[in-house]
Design a protein around this motif. Structure first.
Motif: not given
Length: 145
Positions: A1-17, A50-57
């Motif tokens: 199973m492949t690992e999922s990472l949280h990536i924050v969108c640079p446009h709307c700042h939504t966290t994506n998996r 704050d979103k990018h720093i705290s949520r980006s993996q």
């Protein structure tokens, strides 16, 4: 199973998996449908930072700069070039310390430009002074391993 990472969108700042093995295949944001990696640094305000720093993996490299700073303007093209080389393994962002003074104060930025590398919400390395693209890439790779 492949690992999922949280990536924050640079446009709307939504966290994506995003699956780790899909990072290099131009993933898009599930919310705004724009590219998660553009090859250009994202300019952030305090809330987005704050979103990018705290949520980006993935590591986040921050360029603390100001429009009046000659060395900052001189380094900007090198930072763009480094962004194209480091994405999607690292998110590159810019924080204008004039427009967002709270972040400069919070991180005790004493001179600009200053690069700060964050991993898992914590600052892991800092470098003051302008650098060329190759030096930025080498510095990030040395501190993000």
């Amino acid at each position: 199973m492949t690992e999922s990472l949280h990536i924050v969108c640079p446009h709307c700042h939504t966290t994506n998996r995003v699956r780790a093995d899909q990072l290099a295949s131009d993933p898009s944001c599930g919310s705004c449908k724009q590219a998660l990696f553009t090859g250009h640094p994202a300019a952030l305000d305090e809330a987005a930072f704050d979103k990018h720093i705290s949520r980006s993996q993935i590591p986040v490299l921050v360029d603390f700069w100001a429009p009046w700073c000659g060395p900052c303007r001189q380094m900007a093209p090198a930072y763009e070039q480094a962004c194209a080389q480091l994405e999607p393994r690292v998110r590159l962002v810019k924080v204008d310390t004039e427009a967002v003074p709270n972040l400069g104060a919070r991180y005790a930025i004493r001179s600009i430009p200053t690069l700060a590398l964050f991993k898992n919400g914590r600052e892991v390395a800092r470098q003051a002074g302008a650098m060329g693209a190759a030096d930025i890439v080498r510095w990030v790779q040395a501190h993000s391993a």
